[in-house]
Design an enzyme around this catalytic site. Structure first.
Site, mmCIF file in Angstrom:
data_model
loop_
_atom_site.group_PDB
_atom_site.id
_atom_site.type_symbol
_atom_site.label_atom_id
_atom_site.label_comp_id
_atom_site.label_asym_id
_atom_site.label_seq_id
_atom_site.Cartn_x
_atom_site.Cartn_y
_atom_site.Cartn_z
ATOM 1 N N SER A 144 131.800 51.204 57.525
ATOM 2 C CA SER A 144 131.436 50.024 56.569
ATOM 3 C C SER A 144 129.933 49.806 56.796
ATOM 4 C CB SER A 144 132.370 48.838 57.106
ATOM 5 O OG SER A 144 131.770 47.828 56.292
ATOM 6 N N TYR A 157 135.916 42.271 62.015
ATOM 7 C CA TYR A 157 135.877 43.636 61.174
ATOM 8 C C TYR A 157 134.597 43.870 61.506
ATOM 9 C CZ TYR A 157 135.767 46.320 56.959
ATOM 10 O OH TYR A 157 135.526 47.289 56.026
#
Length: 261
Positions: A144, A157
């Protein structure tokens, strides 16, 4: 082109029932790969398999939790027996918990780390011995932009995806000698059903993303397919330990003033 031909290859895509995972799986299937899809939700898996088969792809599905080492091991053994060993693993399954760090429960933090990072380690470890025996393989971790950047309310995350970047580099270091390439894809902001409510004109976050992205748009899920095929194919046989960011150029710039065209 033969460099990108995946005929005769079998790709396991975790969480490949919708969204970006499905887009990447479709790209692999279009290049000739047989699909194996995992999910924790029977209804989603059944719907996804109907979709894949309607396009003429060879696809099978398995229900299991990638964070449950024993269950995952049983399912990988089933896959090996029923379909054959895995040539390409796409560690796509993941979750996010949006909450300020000061308020987040430790149990929620641990769950995100478990799914997004530990699950990828478990799955990689389960398939790598067969890859070694077969003379090579491809592992693609879905990282990501949060592997590189921080942002409010996504501490778990970001920690998981940052860890996944380093796991990618370390597994590549250990397994390159077996002709196994371990790389990552770092998606930017994409137009999916999950982002639909905020992708409207006038929404502050939509305006922020459009302004922040040099391409001046959200990504289409199909934009990930080519990168997935590249990293799964012989075209990338000397690419190892890398994360390719498919983000429309966000990480290349600090952005621009709001009044700049």
């Amino acid at each position: 082109m033969k460099l990108f031909d995946l005929k005769g290859k079998r790709a396991l895509v975790t969480g490949g029932t919708h969204g970006l995972g499905m887009a990447m799986a479709e790209g692999l299937a279009e290049a000739g790969a047989e699909l194996v899809i995992s999910s924790t939700t029977p209804e989603k898996l059944e719907k996804a398999l109907v979709h894949y088969k309607s396009k003429g792809y060879t696809a099978s599905g398995y229900i299991f939790d990638i964070t449950d080492e024993e269950e995952a091991a049983r399912k990988v053994k089933e896959i090996n027996t029923n379909q054959g060993t895995i040539d390409i693993l796409v560690n796509n399954a993941g979750i996010i918990k949006r909450e300020l760090a000061i308020d987040m429960k430790v149990s929620d933090f641990r769950r995100v780390i478990d799914v997004d990072l530990v699950g990828a380690f478990i799955m990689s470890q389960l398939v790598v011995k067969d890859m070694i025996e077969n003379g090579g393989g491809k592992i693609i971790n879905i990282c990501s932009m949060m592997s590189e950047l921080g942002r409010n309310s996504v501490s778990a995350y970001a920690a998981a995806k940052g860890g996944l970047k380093m796991l990618t580099q370390n597994l590549a270091t250990e397994w390159a000698k077996y002709n196994i390439q371990v790389n990552g894809i770092g998606p930017g902001y994409f137009a999916t059903t999950q982002t639909a409510p905020i992708r409207v004109d006038g929404n502050p976050f939509n305006d922020f993303i459009i302004n922040r992205t040099p391409a001046a748009r959200w990504g289409d899920p199909e934009d990930l397919a080519g990168t997935a095929v590249f990293l799964a194919s012989q075209a990338s046989k000397f690419v190892n330990g890398q994360v390719i960011y498919v983000d429309g150029g966000i990480l290349a710039t600090i952005g621009k003033p709001l009044n700049e065209n």
